[in-house]
Write a protein that holds these residues in place. Structure first.
Motif, short mmCIF file in Angstrom:
data_model
loop_
_atom_site.label_atom_id
_atom_site.label_comp_id
_atom_site.label_asym_id
_atom_site.label_seq_id
_atom_site.Cartn_x
_atom_site.Cartn_y
_atom_site.Cartn_z
N HIS A 1 -14.27 -27.95 -20.34
CA HIS A 1 -14.38 -28.46 -21.71
C HIS A 1 -14.48 -27.29 -22.71
O HIS A 1 -13.81 -27.30 -23.75
CB HIS A 1 -15.61 -29.37 -21.83
CG HIS A 1 -15.86 -29.86 -23.21
ND1 HIS A 1 -15.06 -30.81 -23.80
CD2 HIS A 1 -16.80 -29.53 -24.12
CE1 HIS A 1 -15.51 -31.04 -25.03
NE2 HIS A 1 -16.57 -30.28 -25.24
N ASN A 2 -15.28 -26.27 -22.38
CA ASN A 2 -15.41 -25.10 -23.25
C ASN A 2 -14.09 -24.35 -23.38
O ASN A 2 -13.72 -23.92 -24.47
CB ASN A 2 -16.49 -24.16 -22.73
CG ASN A 2 -17.89 -24.71 -22.95
OD1 ASN A 2 -18.11 -25.57 -23.80
ND2 ASN A 2 -18.84 -24.23 -22.18
N GLU B 1 -11.10 -25.58 -23.03
CA GLU B 1 -10.20 -26.42 -23.83
C GLU B 1 -10.52 -26.29 -25.32
O GLU B 1 -9.63 -26.19 -26.16
CB GLU B 1 -10.31 -27.88 -23.38
CG GLU B 1 -9.43 -28.84 -24.15
CD GLU B 1 -7.96 -28.59 -23.96
OE1 GLU B 1 -7.19 -28.93 -24.88
OE2 GLU B 1 -7.57 -28.05 -22.91
N ARG B 2 -11.81 -26.26 -25.64
CA ARG B 2 -12.24 -26.12 -27.04
C ARG B 2 -11.81 -24.75 -27.58
O ARG B 2 -11.29 -24.64 -28.70
CB ARG B 2 -13.75 -26.28 -27.16
CG ARG B 2 -14.27 -26.27 -28.59
CD ARG B 2 -15.75 -26.56 -28.66
NE ARG B 2 -16.56 -25.90 -27.65
CZ ARG B 2 -16.99 -24.63 -27.72
NH1 ARG B 2 -16.69 -23.90 -28.76
NH2 ARG B 2 -17.73 -24.13 -26.76
N GLN B 3 -11.99 -23.68 -26.79
CA GLN B 3 -11.57 -22.34 -27.21
C GLN B 3 -10.06 -22.26 -27.40
O GLN B 3 -9.57 -21.64 -28.35
CB GLN B 3 -12.03 -21.30 -26.20
CG GLN B 3 -13.52 -21.06 -26.19
CD GLN B 3 -13.94 -20.11 -25.08
OE1 GLN B 3 -13.14 -19.68 -24.27
NE2 GLN B 3 -15.23 -19.79 -25.05
N GLN C 1 -8.10 -24.72 -28.21
CA GLN C 1 -7.77 -25.46 -29.43
C GLN C 1 -8.08 -24.63 -30.67
O GLN C 1 -7.29 -24.61 -31.62
CB GLN C 1 -8.55 -26.79 -29.45
CG GLN C 1 -8.13 -27.72 -30.57
CD GLN C 1 -6.71 -28.20 -30.40
OE1 GLN C 1 -6.19 -28.32 -29.30
NE2 GLN C 1 -6.06 -28.45 -31.51
N GLN C 2 -9.21 -23.93 -30.66
CA GLN C 2 -9.56 -23.08 -31.80
C GLN C 2 -8.56 -21.94 -31.96
O GLN C 2 -8.17 -21.60 -33.08
CB GLN C 2 -10.97 -22.51 -31.63
CG GLN C 2 -12.07 -23.53 -31.83
CD GLN C 2 -13.45 -22.95 -31.54
OE1 GLN C 2 -13.57 -21.86 -30.99
NE2 GLN C 2 -14.48 -23.70 -31.91
#
Length: 132
Positions: free
Chosen positions: A59-60, A62-64, A66-67
């Motif tokens: 999840h982390n 994927e978030r990175q 996306q950012q």
């Protein structure tokens, strides 16, 4: 003679009769269990923690990702806008491209890393040359 159940008593205190069948809802609930507990093969708590840690890490990441994509998109739009301004302006004198990136030129203009005695010697050499 059978006595009527007391309405003030909870259901679990009322004795069940032999002919009482299990409610349909309970049977459906038991049928929907996919992974029943087996006491001979206990659940592995460490495996559960590892799986959960992997999910958090995924999840982390994927978030990175996306950012990073959003940052790249912002930079792409900014570069496109600057190119359009350069194309419209011609020489680019009116754009803020120079102010966007600071100029790094060392210690400054006229400052050198030479020791003082060597600077004086160099100045003395240059002065007679300038008088010729």
């Amino acid at each position: 003679m059978l006595s009527q159940p007391d309405p003030q008593q909870p259901d679990f205190l009322i004795p069940k009769q032999e002919n009482d069948a299990e409610p349909e809802e309970i049977r459906i609930l038991h049928l929907s269990v996919q992974d029943p507990y087996d006491p001979l093969c206990p659940n592995d708590l460490l495996q559960y923690w590892e799986k959960r840690a992997l999910e958090k890490e995924r999840h982390n990441l994927e978030r990175q990702r996306q950012q990073a994509l959003e940052q790249q998109e912002v930079l792409r739009r900014q570069l496109k806008r600057e190119r359009e301004e350069l194309a419209r302006g011609g020489d680019g004198a009116h754009t803020n491209l120079a102010s966007a990136r600071p100029r790094i030129l060392g210690r400054g203009r006229g400052v050198s890393n030479l020791p003082a005695w060597l600077q004086e010697k160099n100045q003395q050499r240059q002065q007679p040359d300038s008088t010729k």
